[in-house]
Design a protein around this motif. Structure first.
Motif, mmCIF file in Angstrom:
data_model
loop_
_atom_site.group_PDB
_atom_site.id
_atom_site.type_symbol
_atom_site.label_atom_id
_atom_site.label_comp_id
_atom_site.label_asym_id
_atom_site.label_seq_id
_atom_site.Cartn_x
_atom_site.Cartn_y
_atom_site.Cartn_z
ATOM 1 N N GLU A 32 1.474 -27.635 28.220
ATOM 2 C CA GLU A 32 1.395 -28.720 29.213
ATOM 3 C C GLU A 32 1.336 -28.164 30.640
ATOM 4 O OE1 GLU A 32 4.480 -31.669 28.772
ATOM 5 O OE2 GLU A 32 3.956 -32.024 26.671
ATOM 6 N N VAL A 33 2.156 -27.142 30.906
ATOM 7 C CA VAL A 33 2.194 -26.546 32.250
ATOM 8 C C VAL A 33 0.817 -25.972 32.620
ATOM 9 C CG1 VAL A 33 3.110 -24.585 33.586
ATOM 10 C CG2 VAL A 33 4.677 -26.066 32.286
ATOM 11 N N ARG B 20 8.861 -25.393 20.697
ATOM 12 C CA ARG B 20 9.073 -26.329 21.816
ATOM 13 C C ARG B 20 8.683 -25.669 23.143
ATOM 14 N NH1 ARG B 20 13.409 -28.017 18.597
ATOM 15 N NH2 ARG B 20 14.935 -26.586 19.509
ATOM 16 N N ASP C 292 9.104 -19.664 34.113
ATOM 17 C CA ASP C 292 9.000 -19.990 32.675
ATOM 18 C C ASP C 292 8.681 -18.755 31.847
ATOM 19 O OD1 ASP C 292 9.322 -22.788 33.050
ATOM 20 O OD2 ASP C 292 7.157 -23.078 33.323
ATOM 21 N N ASN D 289 10.026 -24.941 34.501
ATOM 22 C CA ASN D 289 9.562 -26.221 33.949
ATOM 23 C C ASN D 289 10.118 -26.446 32.550
ATOM 24 O OD1 ASN D 289 7.318 -26.919 35.959
ATOM 25 N ND2 ASN D 289 6.588 -24.934 35.255
ATOM 26 N N CYS D 290 10.170 -25.371 31.789
ATOM 27 C CA CYS D 290 10.386 -25.477 30.335
ATOM 28 C C CYS D 290 11.798 -25.112 29.906
ATOM 29 C CB CYS D 290 9.377 -24.597 29.594
ATOM 30 S SG CYS D 290 7.670 -25.117 29.895
ATOM 31 N N GLN E 229 4.915 -25.554 23.447
ATOM 32 C CA GLN E 229 4.321 -26.866 23.702
ATOM 33 C C GLN E 229 4.505 -27.240 25.169
ATOM 34 O OE1 GLN E 229 6.088 -29.090 20.446
ATOM 35 N NE2 GLN E 229 4.353 -28.577 19.103
ATOM 36 N N CYS E 230 5.648 -26.880 25.732
ATOM 37 C CA CYS E 230 5.855 -27.099 27.162
ATOM 38 C C CYS E 230 4.899 -26.223 27.974
ATOM 39 C CB CYS E 230 7.309 -26.809 27.527
ATOM 40 S SG CYS E 230 7.633 -27.048 29.286
#
Ligand code: FE
Ligand code: FE
Ligand code: MG
Length: 166
Positions: A117-118, A110, A26, A90-91, A113-114
């Motif tokens: 979360e990761v 975006r 990522d 992931n993103c 924000q991912c």
């Protein structure tokens, strides 16, 4: 890594390395998305946006560095080929096909924000099991939270500029 250093980790080390490798993928994709966006940016507040994107690119590369060191210390191997980044991410990656500043900012928001979360998930996984990785992950998480805020502040400024006809 040293046998004692490994023995204090209270979770499956292979699972941890896999999570860190995915985050590493990522970070490289985020680095490239920011770096390219900084070159291409056009439209409202172009210079401020380009400067922020370039700064974030540098910081994402710093995260990749931190992750690589920890992955290797844990006995893992970071993805050796860029093509692996796409498979492990992931993103994902949003190519900056539209260079308009607001579009670039939305894409990168975006991504942040991912990323939040990761790293939140990595923090939860390591909180009681691996203080070294936990400490690193929390530092990165703080940067990602700041990145999201920086980008949303630029979107807000562009909105104000437009609404006031400045
Ligand atoms: Fe990052
Ligand atoms: Fe970030
Ligand atoms: Mg910043």
């Amino acid at each position: 890594m040293g046998t004692k250093g490994r023995s204090i980790i209270g979770m499956n080390v292979d699972d941890l390395v896999e999570m860190l490798n995915k985050a590493f993928a990522d970070e490289w994709l985020a680095y490239y998305q920011y770096w390219m966006g900084a070159k291409l940016a056009k439209g409202p507040m172009r210079e401020a946006v380009a400067a922020e994107l370039l700064q974030h690119a540098t910081e994402e590369l710093g995260h990749a560095e931190m992750l690589a060191l920890r992955i290797i210390q844990l006995g893992g191997t970071p993805p050796l080929s860029p093509k692996d980044w796409y498979e492990m991410t992931n993103c994902g990656y949003e190519p900056p096909e539209d260079p308009y500043t607001e579009v670039l900012l939305d894409q990168n928001i975006r991504g942040e924000q991912c990323a939040i979360e990761v790293y939140q998930k990595l923090a939860e996984a390591t909180k009681d099991t691996d203080p070294i990785t936990y400490n690193m992950v929390v530092q990165i998480l703080a940067d990602e939270v700041e990145h999201e805020e920086d980008l949303q502040a630029l979107v807000e400024d562009i909105g104000l500029m437009k609404s006031r006809g400045a």
